[in-house]
Design an enzyme around this catalytic site. Structure first.
Site, PDB file in Angstrom:
ATOM      1  N   SER A   1       2.310   8.470  -0.837  1.00 31.98           N
ATOM      2  CA  SER A   1       1.506   9.079  -1.877  1.00 31.98           C
ATOM      3  C   SER A   1       1.662  10.590  -1.864  1.00 31.98           C
ATOM      4  O   SER A   1       1.640  11.235  -0.824  1.00 31.98           O
ATOM      5  CB  SER A   1       0.027   8.714  -1.686  1.00 31.98           C
ATOM      6  OG  SER A   1      -0.770   9.420  -2.603  1.00 31.98           O
TER       7      SER A   1
ATOM      8  N   PRO B   1       0.819  -1.216   0.000  1.00 40.40           N
ATOM      9  CA  PRO B   1       0.000   0.000   0.000  1.00 40.40           C
ATOM     10  C   PRO B   1       0.850   1.261   0.000  1.00 40.40           C
ATOM     11  O   PRO B   1       1.841   1.367   0.722  1.00 40.40           O
ATOM     12  CB  PRO B   1      -0.814  -0.137   1.289  1.00 40.40           C
ATOM     13  CG  PRO B   1      -0.961  -1.614   1.457  1.00 40.40           C
ATOM     14  CD  PRO B   1       0.347  -2.196   0.989  1.00 40.40           C
ATOM     15  N   CYS B   2       0.437   2.206  -0.850  1.00 39.00           N
ATOM     16  CA  CYS B   2       1.289   3.358  -1.125  1.00 39.00           C
ATOM     17  C   CYS B   2       0.939   4.586  -0.304  1.00 39.00           C
ATOM     18  O   CYS B   2       1.538   5.637  -0.485  1.00 39.00           O
ATOM     19  CB  CYS B   2       1.201   3.713  -2.608  1.00 39.00           C
ATOM     20  SG  CYS B   2      -0.477   4.101  -3.172  1.00 39.00           S
ATOM     21  N   THR B   3      -0.027   4.512   0.598  1.00 43.26           N
ATOM     22  CA  THR B   3      -0.466   5.716   1.315  1.00 43.26           C
ATOM     23  C   THR B   3       0.647   6.440   2.066  1.00 43.26           C
ATOM     24  O   THR B   3       0.614   7.663   2.168  1.00 43.26           O
ATOM     25  CB  THR B   3      -1.605   5.380   2.297  1.00 43.26           C
ATOM     26  OG1 THR B   3      -1.213   4.258   3.101  1.00 43.26           O
ATOM     27  CG2 THR B   3      -2.870   5.038   1.548  1.00 43.26           C
TER      28      THR B   3
END
Length: 355
Positions: A92, A87-89
């Site tokens: 981001s 997951p890139c949160t």
């Protein structure tokens, strides 16, 4: 039983954009880990070569041995390929207004270490890791995380190549840059990353192979017939403004700097995607997983994009089935890697395994 085509195991699978590209390049995705219920169901509907149901658990609670068993691999057998996009949160670009993200305090950042843990323990013949290109930024969150990731790849016994690939440069009708890191065990040929097949202008500069123009949104959606969706109607105080915005324009149409006789907004007072409309003569701007109520891109017909249209703009097949509510489907697609871009990457990886 190991696949004769090449056994792949998938982490952080989502809706399976990476996985679809891997299978198109000649791998069999035999095991997948995805904790989101709808995304796991989407994987099971579209990937019949899975040796077991998707492992619907947090990767922090999932051992490498469990993943290898799910792939049908016996003790001592190694997969041909490990793939995944943690997951890139934490990295981001849209999240950098939060101080705790800029400071590298997001707990999801540790999921990169779960990828390298499986890499070290599963010992695949090659790996592909995908993430947001903001992971390459030189700031307090991204720089230390990237350096740690590359160090752990090296300590696991792998050489790597790394590059930001722009999806539109590979025939995807969407401007979507993504970071890819590919690698193989030290002493083996390190996979190359693919060479652009298409090109054009992006963010005021030339990119890719200009001899073959980008695929446009208009070309991608041409001939597509799909039913209207209740969610496609734009509501709220700004909804009436969309009709007068020209294709490719956004809220800046209603500024004094653009010569509007009755300005509604200050110059650069909103995100670029606010009231952003598709231009049928260009690739779509990046489609987000959780757009706000006035965030585009919107269709040039003054409505939200329909599910079938979003699939086309990501290069998912028309018959690809997505499970869940409209919001869940948007999130699954918006978080995915365009399968066509992924296929180009995996073709290069497959070539290195034959060397």
């Amino acid at each position: 039983m190991a696949s004769s085509k090449g056994t792949a195991i998938s982490l952080f699978s989502g809706a399976g954009g990476l996985d679809h590209g891997a299978e198109a390049a000649g791998f069999d995705v035999r095991a997948a880990v995805e904790r989101n219920r709808d995304a796991a169901a989407t994987m099971e509907k579209n990937f019949p070569r899975l040796a077991s149901p998707v492992i619907q658990k947090d990767i922090l609670e999932t051992s490498t041995a469990e993943i290898l068993r799910a792939a049908g691999l016996r003790r001592g057998q190694r997969p041909d390929l490990l793939l995944g996009g943690p997951p890139c949160t934490p990295f981001s670009k849209s999240g950098f207004w939060l101080e705790w993200k800029r400071s590298g305090l997001d707990p999801d950042a540790t999921l990169l270490q779960e990828y390298t843990r499986v890499l070290r323990e599963a010992r695949p013949r090659a790996f592909v890791l995908e993430n947001v290109y903001a992971l390459t930024y030189d700031n307090r969150a991204s720089r230390p995380a990237l350096l740690r990731l590359l160090r752990e790849i090296d300590e696991a016994g792998y050489d790597h190549r790394m590059e930001v690939l722009h999806a539109a440069n590979f025939g995807v009708p969407q401007a979507r840059p993504r970071l890819f890191i590919v690698g193989a065990p030290k002493g083996r040929p390190t996979p190359d990353l693919p060479v652009p097949t298409h090109g054009g202008s992006w963010e005021r500069r030339s990119t890719g192979n200009r001899e073959r123009p980008f695929v446009t949104a208009g070309e991608a959606l041409d001939g597509l017939v799909c039913d209207p969706e209740p969610e496609e109607v734009l509501r709220g105080q700004y909804a009436p403004l969309l009709a007068d915005i020209p294709p490719g324009g956004n809220y800046l149409h209603y500024t004094a700097e653009r010569g509007h006789p009755d300005p509604r907004f200050e110059w650069r007072s909103r995100y670029w995607s606010f009231l952003l409309k598709l231009d049928p003569a260009k690739p779509s701007p990046t489609i987000q997983a959780q757009p706000g109520p006035n965030v585009g891109p919107f269709h040039w017909g003054n409505r939200r994009l329909r599910t079938a249209e979003v699939k086309r703009l990501f290069t998912f097949p028309d018959d690809f089935e997505l499970v869940g509510s409209r919001a869940s489907v948007q999130a699954q697609l918006g978080n995915s890697v365009p399968p066509l871009l992924a296929r180009h990457v995996f073709v290069s990886v497959k070539r290195s395994l034959r060397a």
